[in-house]
Motif scaffolding. Structure first.
Motif, PDB file in Angstrom:
ATOM      1  N   ARG A  71       0.812  -1.228   0.000  1.00 12.15           N
ATOM      2  CA  ARG A  71       0.000   0.000   0.000  1.00 12.15           C
ATOM      3  C   ARG A  71       0.840   1.271   0.000  1.00 12.15           C
ATOM      4  N   ARG A  72       2.161   1.139   0.131  1.00 16.20           N
ATOM      5  CA  ARG A  72       3.096   2.267   0.234  1.00 16.20           C
ATOM      6  C   ARG A  72       2.710   3.180   1.399  1.00 16.20           C
ATOM      7  N   GLN A  73       2.458   2.549   2.546  1.00 11.38           N
ATOM      8  CA  GLN A  73       2.098   3.271   3.758  1.00 11.38           C
ATOM      9  C   GLN A  73       3.068   2.909   4.878  1.00 11.38           C
ATOM     10  N   ALA A  74       3.166   3.797   5.848  1.00  9.04           N
ATOM     11  CA  ALA A  74       3.990   3.532   7.025  1.00  9.04           C
ATOM     12  C   ALA A  74       3.294   4.078   8.261  1.00  9.04           C
ATOM     13  N   VAL A  75       3.594   3.458   9.399  1.00  7.86           N
ATOM     14  CA  VAL A  75       3.176   3.953  10.700  1.00  7.86           C
ATOM     15  C   VAL A  75       4.437   4.453  11.391  1.00  7.86           C
ATOM     16  N   LEU A  76       4.356   5.660  11.925  1.00 11.00           N
ATOM     17  CA  LEU A  76       5.494   6.330  12.542  1.00 11.00           C
ATOM     18  C   LEU A  76       5.180   6.661  13.995  1.00 11.00           C
ATOM     19  N   GLU A  77       6.076   6.322  14.903  1.00 13.05           N
ATOM     20  CA  GLU A  77       5.960   6.770  16.290  1.00 13.05           C
ATOM     21  C   GLU A  77       6.458   8.207  16.331  1.00 13.05           C
ATOM     22  N   THR A  78       5.704   9.087  16.995  1.00 10.49           N
ATOM     23  CA  THR A  78       6.047  10.505  17.014  1.00 10.49           C
ATOM     24  C   THR A  78       6.113  11.016  18.447  1.00 10.49           C
ATOM     25  N   THR A  79       7.131  11.813  18.740  1.00 15.08           N
ATOM     26  CA  THR A  79       7.265  12.408  20.076  1.00 15.08           C
ATOM     27  C   THR A  79       7.817  13.824  19.960  1.00 15.08           C
ATOM     28  N   CYS A  80       7.538  14.616  20.994  1.00 17.97           N
ATOM     29  CA  CYS A  80       8.206  15.898  21.194  1.00 17.97           C
ATOM     30  C   CYS A  80       8.716  15.923  22.626  1.00 17.97           C
ATOM     31  N   THR A  81       9.956  16.354  22.800  1.00 18.82           N
ATOM     32  CA  THR A  81      10.550  16.525  24.121  1.00 18.82           C
ATOM     33  C   THR A  81      11.104  17.940  24.224  1.00 18.82           C
ATOM     34  N   ASN A  82      11.347  18.378  25.464  1.00 18.57           N
ATOM     35  CA  ASN A  82      11.944  19.707  25.638  1.00 18.57           C
ATOM     36  C   ASN A  82      13.427  19.585  25.989  1.00 18.57           C
ATOM     37  N   GLN A  83      14.032  20.722  26.292  1.00 19.00           N
ATOM     38  CA  GLN A  83      15.459  20.792  26.584  1.00 19.00           C
ATOM     39  C   GLN A  83      15.851  19.969  27.812  1.00 19.00           C
ATOM     40  N   ASP A  84      14.898  19.649  28.668  1.00 20.31           N
ATOM     41  CA  ASP A  84      15.158  18.815  29.851  1.00 20.31           C
ATOM     42  C   ASP A  84      14.827  17.345  29.579  1.00 20.31           C
ATOM     43  N   ASN A  85      14.545  17.022  28.324  1.00 25.67           N
ATOM     44  CA  ASN A  85      14.163  15.677  27.886  1.00 25.67           C
ATOM     45  C   ASN A  85      12.813  15.233  28.457  1.00 25.67           C
ATOM     46  N   ALA A  86      11.983  16.190  28.888  1.00 28.10           N
ATOM     47  CA  ALA A  86      10.627  15.875  29.347  1.00 28.10           C
ATOM     48  C   ALA A  86       9.760  15.573  28.132  1.00 28.10           C
ATOM     49  N   LEU A  87       8.967  14.521  28.214  1.00 26.20           N
ATOM     50  CA  LEU A  87       8.083  14.149  27.115  1.00 26.20           C
ATOM     51  C   LEU A  87       6.887  15.094  27.098  1.00 26.20           C
ATOM     52  N   LEU A  88       6.722  15.803  26.002  1.00 25.18           N
ATOM     53  CA  LEU A  88       5.658  16.794  25.847  1.00 25.18           C
ATOM     54  C   LEU A  88       4.472  16.224  25.082  1.00 25.18           C
ATOM     55  N   ILE A  89       4.763  15.505  24.010  1.00 20.75           N
ATOM     56  CA  ILE A  89       3.744  14.946  23.123  1.00 20.75           C
ATOM     57  C   ILE A  89       4.188  13.540  22.724  1.00 20.75           C
ATOM     58  N   SER A  90       3.241  12.615  22.722  1.00 15.83           N
ATOM     59  CA  SER A  90       3.517  11.300  22.132  1.00 15.83           C
ATOM     60  C   SER A  90       2.376  10.966  21.195  1.00 15.83           C
ATOM     61  N   GLY A  91       2.665  10.156  20.203  1.00 18.73           N
ATOM     62  CA  GLY A  91       1.622   9.798  19.270  1.00 18.73           C
ATOM     63  C   GLY A  91       2.107   8.879  18.176  1.00 18.73           C
ATOM     64  N   GLN A  92       1.273   8.775  17.173  1.00 18.22           N
ATOM     65  CA  GLN A  92       1.544   7.886  16.062  1.00 18.22           C
ATOM     66  C   GLN A  92       0.934   8.495  14.805  1.00 18.22           C
ATOM     67  N   ALA A  93       1.692   8.459  13.730  1.00 11.33           N
ATOM     68  CA  ALA A  93       1.212   8.977  12.444  1.00 11.33           C
ATOM     69  C   ALA A  93       1.120   7.833  11.440  1.00 11.33           C
ATOM     70  N   LYS A  94       0.140   7.946  10.563  1.00 13.60           N
ATOM     71  CA  LYS A  94       0.040   7.044   9.425  1.00 13.60           C
ATOM     72  C   LYS A  94       0.228   7.886   8.188  1.00 13.60           C
ATOM     73  N   VAL A  95       1.132   7.450   7.317  1.00 12.31           N
ATOM     74  CA  VAL A  95       1.466   8.254   6.147  1.00 12.31           C
ATOM     75  C   VAL A  95       1.464   7.416   4.878  1.00 12.31           C
ATOM     76  N   LEU A  96       1.244   8.103   3.770  1.00 17.59           N
ATOM     77  CA  LEU A  96       1.375   7.535   2.441  1.00 17.59           C
ATOM     78  C   LEU A  96       2.767   7.908   1.963  1.00 17.59           C
ATOM     79  N   LEU A  97       3.553   6.908   1.608  1.00 13.87           N
ATOM     80  CA  LEU A  97       4.939   7.147   1.230  1.00 13.87           C
ATOM     81  C   LEU A  97       5.041   7.739  -0.180  1.00 13.87           C
ATOM     82  N   PRO A  98       6.073   8.551  -0.396  1.00 17.52           N
ATOM     83  CA  PRO A  98       6.247   9.162  -1.728  1.00 17.52           C
ATOM     84  C   PRO A  98       6.566   8.102  -2.793  1.00 17.52           C
TER      85      PRO A  98
END
Length: 135
Positions: free
Chosen positions: A108-135
């Protein structure tokens, strides 16, 4: 024949940006989200955060920068994104968005990606998962 898929499970990339007051005001203007928790310091002091915080979607947008520019990269199309906002982002925080390939559906040319955002102190701000259509 479809072009070869050029990513692998476990591969990761990141993008780091310090969130400025200008970023918050610009995002408020673009999005129309003028919530005083983001743009009014006097009001924000009365909230549980004790001061202004950046829009959650501003930080989440950094994930989009990784996906669209690095991994999988240009031509990638978002199909979905789940997000959990775990901690606030404050003006002056340096946020690192990280994307890691969790699975690939070559047919299907698709991928599932684990996604995170952290700050300068390495604190986890956002966690999630993306589904994308690959180029």
């Amino acid at each position: 024949m479809s072009p070869k898929i050029n990513i692998t499970i476990g591969q990761s990339a990141c993008f780091t940006k310090t969130i400025t007051e200008s970023d918050v005001y610009t995002f408020a203007g673009i999005s129309g989200d003028l919530n005083p928790a983001h743009i009014n310091e006097e009001y924000a002091k009365t909230t549980r955060f004790g001061g202004r915080i950046a829009h959650g979607m501003l930080s989440a947008g950094l994930i989009s920068a990784v996906i669209g520019m690095q991994l999988p990269g240009p031509g990638t199309i978002y199909m979905g994104q789940e997000l959990k906002f775990l901690s606030p982002v404050r003006i002056g925080d340096t946020v690192t968005a990280r994307v890691q390939v969790a699975s690939i559906d070559e047919k299907r040319r698709q991928a599932v990606l684990e996604t995170t955002c952290t700050n300068q102190d390495n604190a986890l701000l956002i966690s999630g998962q993306a589904k994308v259509l690959l180029p």
